[in-house]
Write an enzyme that holds these catalytic residues in place. Structure first.
Site, short mmCIF file in Angstrom:
data_model
loop_
_atom_site.label_atom_id
_atom_site.label_comp_id
_atom_site.label_asym_id
_atom_site.label_seq_id
_atom_site.Cartn_x
_atom_site.Cartn_y
_atom_site.Cartn_z
N HIS A 1 36.99 52.55 24.03
CA HIS A 1 36.92 51.23 24.66
C HIS A 1 35.57 51.03 25.34
O HIS A 1 34.90 50.01 25.14
CB HIS A 1 38.07 51.11 25.67
CG HIS A 1 38.04 49.86 26.49
ND1 HIS A 1 38.78 48.74 26.18
CD2 HIS A 1 37.36 49.56 27.62
CE1 HIS A 1 38.56 47.80 27.09
NE2 HIS A 1 37.69 48.27 27.99
N GLU A 2 35.17 52.03 26.14
CA GLU A 2 33.90 51.89 26.87
C GLU A 2 32.72 51.90 25.90
O GLU A 2 31.72 51.20 26.12
CB GLU A 2 33.76 52.99 27.92
CG GLU A 2 34.91 53.08 28.93
CD GLU A 2 35.19 51.80 29.70
OE1 GLU A 2 34.33 50.90 29.72
OE2 GLU A 2 36.28 51.69 30.29
N ASP B 1 45.20 57.48 27.49
CA ASP B 1 44.61 58.36 26.49
C ASP B 1 43.08 58.39 26.65
O ASP B 1 42.42 57.35 26.59
CB ASP B 1 44.97 57.85 25.10
CG ASP B 1 44.47 58.79 24.02
OD1 ASP B 1 45.11 59.83 23.81
OD2 ASP B 1 43.41 58.50 23.42
ZN ZN Z 1 36.60 47.29 29.34
#
Ligand code: ZN
Length: 181
Positions: free
Chosen positions: A119-120, A112
């Site tokens: 996340h980043e 996704d």
């Molecule tokens: Zn990571």
């Protein structure tokens, strides 16, 4: 000796009360109006296929934390790039500045893109990877597999980010500046 013990108790009590104070700030005001809020800008123009996903990932963080706020705009310290191959990753100082690379091949495999970007962004907010974590964590990344579409940080991750930015742009003593993937 007694005074020393009282002092230690006072420190412990402060540590318990601080998170509660943070919750009260969230309830009483918007994130952007929090006293110590750090306003960060991100630029996703180099990831044209993921503009809305980047905005959604930022909105997810904005809804979860109170000491830092992400907006799309000029003067960005977080720059998002779209690449093909090599995996998605981040090069960051772990405290509000960095380059995010989203891999179109990972998206094609079913990962996704909003989760990848959230996340980043988490790395840019000072969080390390935790691949063994459940899908409910954003920093578990690809650990739970491509079927995991969750793009929201959990309460513990949000609390850590608020702690990382509790002193504004000043580096907190608990800052974790781990990077990559
Ligand atoms: Zn990571």
């Amino acid at each position: 000796m007694i005074q020393h013990r009282i002092g230690r108790f006072a420190v412990a009590l402060t540590a318990v009360l601080l998170p509660l104070a943070g919750v009260q700030v969230v309830a009483a005001t918007t994130a952007s109006a929090a006293p110590n809020v750090v306003n960060l800008q991100y630029d996703s123009t180099d990831a044209p296929d993921y503009l809305s996903e980047a905005d959604q990932a930022a909105a997810n963080w904005n809804g979860a934390v109170s000491n830092v706020h992400l907006d799309s705009g000029g003067g960005a310290t977080i720059v998002i790039h779209e690449v093909t191959g090599g995996g998605s990753y981040t090069q960051t100082d772990g405290h509000g500045s960095g380059d995010i690379y989203i891999d179109t091949a990972q998206v094609a495999e079913g990962n996704d893109p909003t989760r990848i970007l959230a996340h980043e962004m988490g790395h840019n907010l000072g969080l390390p990877d935790h691949y063994t974590g459940p899908c409910t964590e954003i920093m578990s990344g690809h650990g739970p597999g491509p079927s995991c579409k969750n793009a929201m940080p959990d309460a513990q991750e949000s609390a850590q980010v608020d702690q990382n930015f509790a002193n504004g742009f000043a580096t907190s003593s608990t800052l974790v500046s781990r990077v990559y993937r």
